[in-house]
Design a protein around this motif. Structure first.
Motif, mmCIF file in Angstrom:
data_model
loop_
_atom_site.group_PDB
_atom_site.id
_atom_site.type_symbol
_atom_site.label_atom_id
_atom_site.label_comp_id
_atom_site.label_asym_id
_atom_site.label_seq_id
_atom_site.Cartn_x
_atom_site.Cartn_y
_atom_site.Cartn_z
ATOM 1 N N VAL A 252 0.800 -1.222 0.000
ATOM 2 C CA VAL A 252 0.000 0.000 0.000
ATOM 3 C C VAL A 252 0.832 1.271 0.000
ATOM 4 O O VAL A 252 0.425 2.270 -0.589
ATOM 5 C CB VAL A 252 -0.977 0.006 1.199
ATOM 6 N N LEU A 253 1.996 1.267 0.631
ATOM 7 C CA LEU A 253 2.806 2.476 0.738
ATOM 8 C C LEU A 253 4.270 2.166 0.453
ATOM 9 O O LEU A 253 4.765 1.075 0.760
ATOM 10 C CB LEU A 253 2.708 3.080 2.144
ATOM 11 N N SER B 18 -7.295 -5.552 7.620
ATOM 12 C CA SER B 18 -6.306 -5.424 8.697
ATOM 13 C C SER B 18 -5.879 -3.976 8.870
ATOM 14 O O SER B 18 -5.675 -3.264 7.881
ATOM 15 C CB SER B 18 -5.073 -6.281 8.414
ATOM 16 N N GLU B 19 -5.711 -3.549 10.113
ATOM 17 C CA GLU B 19 -5.193 -2.210 10.380
ATOM 18 C C GLU B 19 -3.679 -2.217 10.576
ATOM 19 O O GLU B 19 -3.073 -1.171 10.802
ATOM 20 C CB GLU B 19 -5.849 -1.625 11.626
ATOM 21 N N HIS B 20 -3.066 -3.392 10.474
ATOM 22 C CA HIS B 20 -1.637 -3.519 10.742
ATOM 23 C C HIS B 20 -0.842 -3.668 9.448
ATOM 24 O O HIS B 20 -1.357 -4.163 8.436
ATOM 25 C CB HIS B 20 -1.378 -4.722 11.651
ATOM 26 N N LEU B 21 0.435 -3.258 9.509
ATOM 27 C CA LEU B 21 1.324 -3.285 8.359
ATOM 28 C C LEU B 21 2.566 -4.114 8.654
ATOM 29 O O LEU B 21 2.992 -4.221 9.803
ATOM 30 C CB LEU B 21 1.765 -1.862 7.993
ATOM 31 N N VAL B 22 3.155 -4.658 7.594
ATOM 32 C CA VAL B 22 4.439 -5.343 7.685
ATOM 33 C C VAL B 22 5.333 -4.837 6.557
ATOM 34 O O VAL B 22 4.849 -4.410 5.518
ATOM 35 C CB VAL B 22 4.284 -6.876 7.597
ATOM 36 N N TYR B 23 6.644 -4.892 6.786
ATOM 37 C CA TYR B 23 7.623 -4.469 5.789
ATOM 38 C C TYR B 23 8.080 -5.644 4.941
ATOM 39 O O TYR B 23 8.254 -6.763 5.429
ATOM 40 C CB TYR B 23 8.858 -3.874 6.461
ATOM 41 N N ASP B 24 8.312 -5.366 3.659
ATOM 42 C CA ASP B 24 8.995 -6.319 2.797
ATOM 43 C C ASP B 24 10.480 -6.383 3.176
ATOM 44 O O ASP B 24 10.997 -5.463 3.828
ATOM 45 C CB ASP B 24 8.891 -5.875 1.337
ATOM 46 N N PRO B 25 11.179 -7.422 2.739
ATOM 47 C CA PRO B 25 12.627 -7.475 2.967
ATOM 48 C C PRO B 25 13.376 -6.293 2.356
ATOM 49 O O PRO B 25 14.500 -6.001 2.787
ATOM 50 C CB PRO B 25 13.035 -8.798 2.295
ATOM 51 N N ASP B 26 12.786 -5.611 1.353
ATOM 52 C CA ASP B 26 13.483 -4.458 0.764
ATOM 53 C C ASP B 26 13.574 -3.273 1.729
ATOM 54 O O ASP B 26 14.263 -2.290 1.450
ATOM 55 C CB ASP B 26 12.835 -4.039 -0.554
ATOM 56 N N GLY B 27 12.867 -3.357 2.872
ATOM 57 C CA GLY B 27 12.949 -2.311 3.869
ATOM 58 C C GLY B 27 12.091 -1.094 3.585
ATOM 59 O O GLY B 27 12.077 -0.147 4.379
ATOM 60 N N TRP B 28 11.346 -1.104 2.482
ATOM 61 C CA TRP B 28 10.520 0.029 2.096
ATOM 62 C C TRP B 28 9.039 -0.332 1.975
ATOM 63 O O TRP B 28 8.192 0.301 2.575
ATOM 64 C CB TRP B 28 11.009 0.609 0.760
ATOM 65 N N THR B 29 8.764 -1.354 1.157
ATOM 66 C CA THR B 29 7.384 -1.654 0.798
ATOM 67 C C THR B 29 6.582 -2.084 2.016
ATOM 68 O O THR B 29 6.960 -3.014 2.735
ATOM 69 C CB THR B 29 7.337 -2.760 -0.268
ATOM 70 N N LEU B 30 5.449 -1.410 2.241
ATOM 71 C CA LEU B 30 4.556 -1.725 3.349
ATOM 72 C C LEU B 30 3.317 -2.443 2.836
ATOM 73 O O LEU B 30 2.680 -1.996 1.881
ATOM 74 C CB LEU B 30 4.135 -0.442 4.075
ATOM 75 N N ARG B 31 2.991 -3.576 3.488
ATOM 76 C CA ARG B 31 1.849 -4.388 3.092
ATOM 77 C C ARG B 31 0.894 -4.579 4.261
ATOM 78 O O ARG B 31 1.270 -4.443 5.423
ATOM 79 C CB ARG B 31 2.321 -5.771 2.622
ATOM 80 N N ALA C 268 -0.904 -6.614 6.963
ATOM 81 C CA ALA C 268 -0.335 -7.729 7.722
ATOM 82 C C ALA C 268 -0.992 -9.057 7.385
ATOM 83 O O ALA C 268 -0.353 -10.111 7.510
ATOM 84 C CB ALA C 268 -0.460 -7.452 9.219
ATOM 85 N N ASP C 269 -2.261 -9.041 6.954
ATOM 86 C CA ASP C 269 -2.957 -10.295 6.663
ATOM 87 C C ASP C 269 -3.022 -10.605 5.171
ATOM 88 O O ASP C 269 -3.682 -11.547 4.759
ATOM 89 C CB ASP C 269 -4.370 -10.270 7.255
ATOM 90 N N GLY C 270 -2.337 -9.809 4.348
ATOM 91 C CA GLY C 270 -2.310 -10.067 2.908
ATOM 92 C C GLY C 270 -3.536 -9.589 2.164
ATOM 93 O O GLY C 270 -3.658 -9.844 0.952
ATOM 94 N N SER C 271 -4.433 -8.857 2.825
ATOM 95 C CA SER C 271 -5.615 -8.351 2.128
ATOM 96 C C SER C 271 -5.241 -7.161 1.249
ATOM 97 O O SER C 271 -4.252 -6.463 1.494
ATOM 98 C CB SER C 271 -6.704 -7.968 3.121
ATOM 99 N N ARG C 272 -6.040 -6.927 0.238
ATOM 100 C CA ARG C 272 -5.739 -5.872 -0.722
ATOM 101 C C ARG C 272 -5.922 -4.481 -0.107
ATOM 102 O O ARG C 272 -6.625 -4.308 0.887
ATOM 103 C CB ARG C 272 -6.597 -6.035 -1.979
ATOM 104 N N THR C 273 -5.295 -3.501 -0.740
ATOM 105 C CA THR C 273 -5.212 -2.160 -0.176
ATOM 106 C C THR C 273 -5.515 -1.103 -1.238
ATOM 107 O O THR C 273 -5.442 -1.371 -2.447
ATOM 108 C CB THR C 273 -3.807 -1.907 0.379
ATOM 109 N N VAL C 274 -5.809 0.107 -0.759
ATOM 110 C CA VAL C 274 -6.006 1.254 -1.644
ATOM 111 C C VAL C 274 -5.356 2.489 -1.017
ATOM 112 O O VAL C 274 -5.172 2.563 0.201
ATOM 113 C CB VAL C 274 -7.506 1.533 -1.894
ATOM 114 N N HIS C 275 -5.018 3.462 -1.867
ATOM 115 C CA HIS C 275 -4.360 4.689 -1.411
ATOM 116 C C HIS C 275 -4.637 5.778 -2.440
ATOM 117 O O HIS C 275 -4.405 5.583 -3.637
ATOM 118 C CB HIS C 275 -2.851 4.451 -1.288
#
Length: 254
Positions: A81-82, A214-227, A229-236
């Motif tokens: 998402v971000l 989900s209201e929670h986020l996790v980082y990709d290994p690239d250290g930037w991409t935010l997803r 936390a439960d793998g559900s789709r996002t909008v921005h």
């Protein structure tokens, strides 16, 4: 410190904002099935170079990132998402792409984002995008002179939660002008009548975003991409606006 802009400075930001909108429109048109994210990134680079615009992302190194960002766009797909790092990924039918762009022209910055659905859109993804755009319209409408920052945040929260989606306050909107991030922070939830007063000359980037479940986020290994936390789709979605004596003015329209 919050810096209020003069009408002439707001007009200069509008020049930058118009270009940001043009680039996002061009990338949206190009984002089809079979297109690589890197092709979109390189096309944006070419447009910035031709215009003489400077990317606010290139060499950006905040505390939450991993090293300097070396791209001019953030491209986040599906559950991302971000801060999506453009990479070797070919868009597939139904992918949901969040495009975020901030540039500087003549010393003034504008920042905007949009959600694009590639190929055949799933109804639930269209609904999420519609809700995000509704939240953005509500936020802009709330940006009235002598109102409060909490009015904007509450407007975003009311729309998103009113449609049953979760809200995350870890990242949100922000002031901008000479630089990409200035005071104040604009949370995506809040209470009307609270927070600093909205004065003419205040310029803000308003950016509702959320995931489906989900209201929670996790980082990709690239250290930037935010997803999500439960793998559900996002909008921005995002616009740069100015508070004026006549009400809010959107600076990132084509």
């Amino acid at each position: 410190m919050v810096e209020l802009k003069s009408p002439a400075e707001i007009e200069a930001m509008r020049t930058t904002g118009r270009f940001v909108a043009e680039v996002l429109q061009e990338l949206s048109t190009r984002a089809g099935v079979g297109v690589n994210l890197l092709d979109l990134e390189h096309h944006a680079r070419a447009m910035l170079e031709e215009r003489g615009a400077q990317s606010c992302y290139w060499d950006y190194a905040p505390s939450f990132g991993r090293g300097p960002f070396r791209n001019v766009t953030c491209l986040s797909v599906n559950d991302a998402v971000l801060h999506g790092l453009p990479h070797d990924y070919v868009l597939a039918d139904g992918d949901v792409v969040k495009m975020d762009l901030a540039v500087e022209i003549g010393g003034w910055v504008a920042d905007a984002a949009r959600t694009v659905i590639v190929g055949t859109p799933a109804p639930e993804d269209v609904h999420m995008r519609d809700v995000a755009e509704e939240a953005l319209r509500a936020a802009i409408a709330a940006a009235q002179p002598d109102g409060h920052l909490g009015d904007i945040s509450a407007a975003i929260q009311g729309v998103i939660q009113g449609h049953g989606y979760p809200v995350n306050n870890e990242f949100g909107g922000h002031g901008l002008g000479r630089t990409m991030h200035e005071d104040p922070h604009v949370a995506n939830s809040g209470r009307p009548g609270r927070g600093p007063r909205l004065r003419p000359g205040l310029t803000l980037a308003l950016e509702p975003w959320f995931s489906r479940t989900s209201e929670h986020l996790v980082y990709d290994p690239d250290g930037w991409t935010l997803r999500s936390a439960d793998g559900s789709r996002t909008v921005h979605v995002e616009h740069t606006i100015a508070v004026t004596e006549d009400g809010p003015r959107i600076l990132t329209l084509p």
